[in-house]
Design a protein around this motif. Structure first.
Motif, PDB file in Angstrom:
ATOM      1  N   ILE A  40       0.912  -1.321  -0.054  1.00 26.57           N
ATOM      2  CA  ILE A  40      -0.151  -0.049   0.082  1.00 26.57           C
ATOM      3  C   ILE A  40       0.884   1.122  -0.236  1.00 26.57           C
ATOM      4  CG2 ILE A  40      -0.209   0.420   2.731  1.00 26.57           C
ATOM      5  CD1 ILE A  40      -3.296   0.781   1.798  1.00 26.57           C
ATOM      6  N   ALA A  41       1.914   1.046   0.962  1.00 28.30           N
ATOM      7  CA  ALA A  41       3.013   2.463   0.498  1.00 28.30           C
ATOM      8  C   ALA A  41       3.442   2.616  -0.564  1.00 28.30           C
ATOM      9  CB  ALA A  41       4.083   2.325   1.622  1.00 28.30           C
ATOM     10  N   THR A  42       4.043   1.528  -1.497  1.00 27.95           N
ATOM     11  CA  THR A  42       4.331   1.672  -2.900  1.00 27.95           C
ATOM     12  C   THR A  42       3.220   2.255  -3.626  1.00 27.95           C
ATOM     13  OG1 THR A  42       5.869  -0.116  -2.398  1.00 27.95           O
ATOM     14  CG2 THR A  42       5.475   0.479  -4.818  1.00 27.95           C
ATOM     15  N   GLN A  43       2.152   1.548  -3.697  1.00 28.98           N
ATOM     16  CA  GLN A  43       1.174   1.949  -4.359  1.00 28.98           C
ATOM     17  C   GLN A  43       0.344   3.218  -3.994  1.00 28.98           C
ATOM     18  OE1 GLN A  43      -0.062   0.170  -7.149  1.00 28.98           O
ATOM     19  NE2 GLN A  43       1.314  -1.121  -7.044  1.00 28.98           N
ATOM     20  N   GLY A  44       0.540   3.644  -2.942  1.00 25.70           N
ATOM     21  CA  GLY A  44      -0.002   5.242  -2.665  1.00 25.70           C
ATOM     22  C   GLY A  44       1.152   6.057  -3.323  1.00 25.70           C
ATOM     23  N   MET A  45       2.168   5.997  -3.311  1.00 28.50           N
ATOM     24  CA  MET A  45       3.359   6.791  -3.978  1.00 28.50           C
ATOM     25  C   MET A  45       2.912   6.910  -5.489  1.00 28.50           C
ATOM     26  SD  MET A  45       4.941   8.506  -1.700  1.00 28.50           S
ATOM     27  CE  MET A  45       6.086   9.314  -2.935  1.00 28.50           C
ATOM     28  N   GLN A  46       2.796   5.623  -6.163  1.00 26.52           N
ATOM     29  CA  GLN A  46       2.516   5.581  -7.559  1.00 26.52           C
ATOM     30  C   GLN A  46       1.224   6.111  -7.745  1.00 26.52           C
ATOM     31  OE1 GLN A  46       4.983   4.712  -9.517  1.00 26.52           O
ATOM     32  NE2 GLN A  46       3.653   5.341 -11.075  1.00 26.52           N
ATOM     33  N   ALA A  47       0.119   5.994  -7.057  1.00 23.77           N
ATOM     34  CA  ALA A  47      -1.221   6.353  -7.476  1.00 23.77           C
ATOM     35  C   ALA A  47      -1.284   7.851  -7.225  1.00 23.77           C
ATOM     36  CB  ALA A  47      -2.209   5.915  -6.333  1.00 23.77           C
ATOM     37  N   VAL A  48      -0.598   8.675  -6.268  1.00 21.93           N
ATOM     38  CA  VAL A  48      -0.640  10.057  -6.224  1.00 21.93           C
ATOM     39  C   VAL A  48      -0.307  10.688  -7.504  1.00 21.93           C
ATOM     40  CG1 VAL A  48       1.547  10.515  -4.929  1.00 21.93           C
ATOM     41  CG2 VAL A  48      -0.611  11.857  -4.533  1.00 21.93           C
ATOM     42  N   TYR A  49       0.745   9.936  -8.186  1.00 26.53           N
ATOM     43  CA  TYR A  49       1.317  10.455  -9.439  1.00 26.53           C
ATOM     44  C   TYR A  49       0.233  10.174 -10.638  1.00 26.53           C
ATOM     45  CZ  TYR A  49       5.713  12.538  -8.316  1.00 26.53           C
ATOM     46  OH  TYR A  49       6.515  13.416  -7.484  1.00 26.53           O
ATOM     47  N   ASP A  50       0.007   8.883 -10.604  1.00 26.03           N
ATOM     48  CA  ASP A  50      -0.765   8.275 -11.770  1.00 26.03           C
ATOM     49  C   ASP A  50      -2.339   8.951 -11.871  1.00 26.03           C
ATOM     50  OD1 ASP A  50       1.128   6.694 -12.395  1.00 26.03           O
ATOM     51  OD2 ASP A  50       0.262   4.554 -11.696  1.00 26.03           O
ATOM     52  N   SER A  51      -2.838   9.325 -10.879  1.00 21.69           N
ATOM     53  CA  SER A  51      -4.203  10.196 -10.695  1.00 21.69           C
ATOM     54  C   SER A  51      -3.965  11.413 -11.044  1.00 21.69           C
ATOM     55  CB  SER A  51      -4.570   9.761  -9.323  1.00 21.69           C
ATOM     56  OG  SER A  51      -4.048  10.807  -8.336  1.00 21.69           O
ATOM     57  N   GLY A  52      -2.772  12.040 -11.070  1.00 24.35           N
ATOM     58  CA  GLY A  52      -2.549  13.411 -11.316  1.00 24.35           C
ATOM     59  C   GLY A  52      -2.696  14.237 -10.233  1.00 24.35           C
ATOM     60  N   PHE A  53      -3.095  13.814  -9.041  1.00 27.77           N
ATOM     61  CA  PHE A  53      -3.341  14.442  -7.910  1.00 27.77           C
ATOM     62  C   PHE A  53      -2.213  15.403  -7.264  1.00 27.77           C
ATOM     63  CE2 PHE A  53      -4.791  14.175  -3.092  1.00 27.77           C
ATOM     64  CZ  PHE A  53      -5.475  15.394  -3.318  1.00 27.77           C
ATOM     65  N   VAL A  54      -1.118  14.794  -7.384  1.00 28.55           N
ATOM     66  CA  VAL A  54       0.147  15.499  -6.828  1.00 28.55           C
ATOM     67  C   VAL A  54       0.770  16.729  -7.705  1.00 28.55           C
ATOM     68  CG1 VAL A  54       1.979  14.222  -7.762  1.00 28.55           C
ATOM     69  CG2 VAL A  54       2.164  15.054  -5.425  1.00 28.55           C
ATOM     70  N   LEU A  55       0.102  16.448  -8.893  1.00 31.45           N
ATOM     71  CA  LEU A  55       0.799  17.608  -9.947  1.00 31.45           C
ATOM     72  C   LEU A  55      -0.452  18.436 -10.317  1.00 31.45           C
ATOM     73  CD1 LEU A  55       2.874  15.486 -12.289  1.00 31.45           C
ATOM     74  CD2 LEU A  55       3.572  16.667 -10.379  1.00 31.45           C
ATOM     75  N   GLY A  56      -1.708  18.635  -9.306  1.00 29.18           N
ATOM     76  CA  GLY A  56      -2.716  19.334  -9.812  1.00 29.18           C
ATOM     77  C   GLY A  56      -3.518  18.947 -10.906  1.00 29.18           C
ATOM     78  N   LYS A  57      -3.442  17.924 -11.640  1.00 24.72           N
ATOM     79  CA  LYS A  57      -4.159  17.452 -12.503  1.00 24.72           C
ATOM     80  C   LYS A  57      -4.977  16.465 -12.241  1.00 24.72           C
ATOM     81  CE  LYS A  57       0.129  18.252 -15.316  1.00 24.72           C
ATOM     82  NZ  LYS A  57       0.902  17.711 -16.054  1.00 24.72           N
ATOM     83  N   GLY A  58      -5.211  16.200 -11.058  1.00 25.82           N
ATOM     84  CA  GLY A  58      -6.298  15.277 -10.486  1.00 25.82           C
ATOM     85  C   GLY A  58      -6.848  15.736  -9.283  1.00 25.82           C
ATOM     86  N   THR A  59      -7.700  14.809  -8.714  1.00 23.22           N
ATOM     87  CA  THR A  59      -8.372  15.201  -7.415  1.00 23.22           C
ATOM     88  C   THR A  59      -8.161  13.981  -6.453  1.00 23.22           C
ATOM     89  OG1 THR A  59     -10.415  13.981  -8.145  1.00 23.22           O
ATOM     90  CG2 THR A  59     -10.249  16.135  -8.702  1.00 23.22           C
ATOM     91  N   ALA A  60      -8.469  14.603  -4.946  1.00 21.48           N
ATOM     92  CA  ALA A  60      -8.332  13.716  -4.100  1.00 21.48           C
ATOM     93  C   ALA A  60      -9.178  12.295  -4.204  1.00 21.48           C
ATOM     94  CB  ALA A  60      -8.742  14.429  -2.585  1.00 21.48           C
ATOM     95  N   ALA A  61     -10.590  12.568  -4.621  1.00 21.09           N
ATOM     96  CA  ALA A  61     -11.410  11.525  -4.947  1.00 21.09           C
ATOM     97  C   ALA A  61     -10.882  10.611  -5.912  1.00 21.09           C
ATOM     98  CB  ALA A  61     -12.772  12.208  -5.538  1.00 21.09           C
ATOM     99  N   GLY A  62     -10.088  10.982  -7.067  1.00 19.46           N
ATOM    100  CA  GLY A  62      -9.695  10.322  -8.161  1.00 19.46           C
ATOM    101  C   GLY A  62      -8.544   9.406  -7.336  1.00 19.46           C
ATOM    102  N   PHE A  63      -7.533   9.803  -6.826  1.00 20.03           N
ATOM    103  CA  PHE A  63      -6.579   9.340  -5.917  1.00 20.03           C
ATOM    104  C   PHE A  63      -7.088   7.972  -5.141  1.00 20.03           C
ATOM    105  CE2 PHE A  63      -4.367   9.085  -1.869  1.00 20.03           C
ATOM    106  CZ  PHE A  63      -3.071   8.361  -2.291  1.00 20.03           C
ATOM    107  N   TRP A  64      -7.814   8.450  -4.247  1.00 20.10           N
ATOM    108  CA  TRP A  64      -8.645   7.489  -3.364  1.00 20.10           C
ATOM    109  C   TRP A  64      -9.139   6.414  -4.230  1.00 20.10           C
ATOM    110  CZ3 TRP A  64      -6.038   7.091   0.907  1.00 20.10           C
ATOM    111  CH2 TRP A  64      -5.804   8.320   1.737  1.00 20.10           C
ATOM    112  N   ALA A  65      -9.750   6.569  -5.363  1.00 21.14           N
ATOM    113  CA  ALA A  65     -10.514   5.541  -6.048  1.00 21.14           C
ATOM    114  C   ALA A  65      -9.513   4.727  -6.646  1.00 21.14           C
ATOM    115  CB  ALA A  65     -11.548   6.327  -7.080  1.00 21.14           C
ATOM    116  N   LEU A  66      -8.317   5.214  -7.191  1.00 19.22           N
ATOM    117  CA  LEU A  66      -7.412   4.309  -7.766  1.00 19.22           C
ATOM    118  C   LEU A  66      -6.596   3.773  -6.672  1.00 19.22           C
ATOM    119  CD1 LEU A  66      -5.888   3.909 -10.317  1.00 19.22           C
ATOM    120  CD2 LEU A  66      -4.359   5.706  -9.932  1.00 19.22           C
ATOM    121  N   LEU A  67      -6.417   4.092  -5.499  1.00 18.60           N
ATOM    122  CA  LEU A  67      -5.542   3.611  -4.582  1.00 18.60           C
ATOM    123  C   LEU A  67      -6.613   2.158  -3.849  1.00 18.60           C
ATOM    124  CD1 LEU A  67      -3.051   3.249  -3.106  1.00 18.60           C
ATOM    125  CD2 LEU A  67      -4.061   4.529  -1.175  1.00 18.60           C
ATOM    126  N   ARG A  68      -7.962   2.559  -4.028  1.00 19.39           N
ATOM    127  CA  ARG A  68      -8.834   1.345  -3.605  1.00 19.39           C
ATOM    128  C   ARG A  68      -8.446   0.073  -4.605  1.00 19.39           C
ATOM    129  NH1 ARG A  68     -12.291   5.753  -2.921  1.00 19.39           N
ATOM    130  NH2 ARG A  68     -12.892   6.127  -0.808  1.00 19.39           N
TER     131      ARG A  68
END
Length: 203
Positions: A40-68
């Motif tokens: 989950i730690a590894t996937q969390g770091m990846q999902a925050v990028y893949d969702s675009g959340f950390v770069l301002g191109k995605g949302t918290a909702a999108g991040f959590w959905a991808l991590l789930r």
């Protein structure tokens, strides 16, 4: 402490200025839910990028959905976000170091791969008052995985790379900063950090 050739010091937020709320929070949630902590730690770091959340191109909702989807994590977005935010507790002694540097005329900054969560944390703890600059990937559209971010920051500071000290707990980020010519310290613990800082900025 004399700044010497160092004109600016940039600090990572989680894991340096504050406790590492993101990774530790995810691992705590994994333990509670019977999930693999490393995964989950590894996937969390990846999902925050893949969702675009950390770069301002995605949302918290999108991040959590991808991590789930990737880990089986359960929980309401708001509650999960609060668990992460709760773990980012500023380190008073580190903020005092920042204030000391600033009082000597050194430019102080935050350089962090963060989201709008950093704003929420500042509303709680009011740490931004100790800094001249805040570089947040959420607003810059670039993270520290992109070496170009360091070039952008240097241009904004109008300083040569050798005049900037960067402090981060991630070895990859430190290596990329050094490759761009910045001086850098990898934060592991307080004792090691204090010794490294003293070597670069002696009393």
């Amino acid at each position: 402490m004399t700044a010497g050739a160092i004109k600016a010091v940039l600090f990572d937020f989680g894991g340096v200025l504050a406790e590492e709320g993101f990774r530790e929070g995810l691992m705590a949630l994994a333990i509670e839910q019977g999930l693999d902590t490393g995964h989950i730690a590894t996937q969390g770091m990846q999902a925050v990028y893949d969702s675009g959340f950390v770069l301002g191109k995605g949302t918290a909702a999108g991040f959590w959905a991808l991590l789930r989807e990737r880990t089986g994590l359960r929980g309401d977005d708001g509650l999960l976000s609060e668990r992460i935010l709760h773990g980012f507790v500023p380190r008073p002694w580190m903020l005092e170091r920042v204030r000391q540097l600033r009082a000597q005329g050194v430019v102080t900054g935050i350089l962090s791969d963060q989201t709008h969560w950093l704003d929420e944390l500042d509303n709680r703890y009011h740490f931004s008052e100790a800094f001249d600059r805040i570089y947040n990937s959420y607003y810059l559209g670039k993270g520290k995985r992109d070496p170009g971010l360091f070039a952008d920051v240097l241009a904004d500071l109008n300083l040569p790379a050798a005049a900037v000290l960067f402090i981060d707990d991630d070895a990859g980020n430190v290596a990329r900063a050094q490759a761009m010519g910045l001086q850098a310290i990898r934060y592991i613990d307080r004792q090691g950090f204090e010794a490294a800082l003293e070597a670069i900025l002696p009393d």
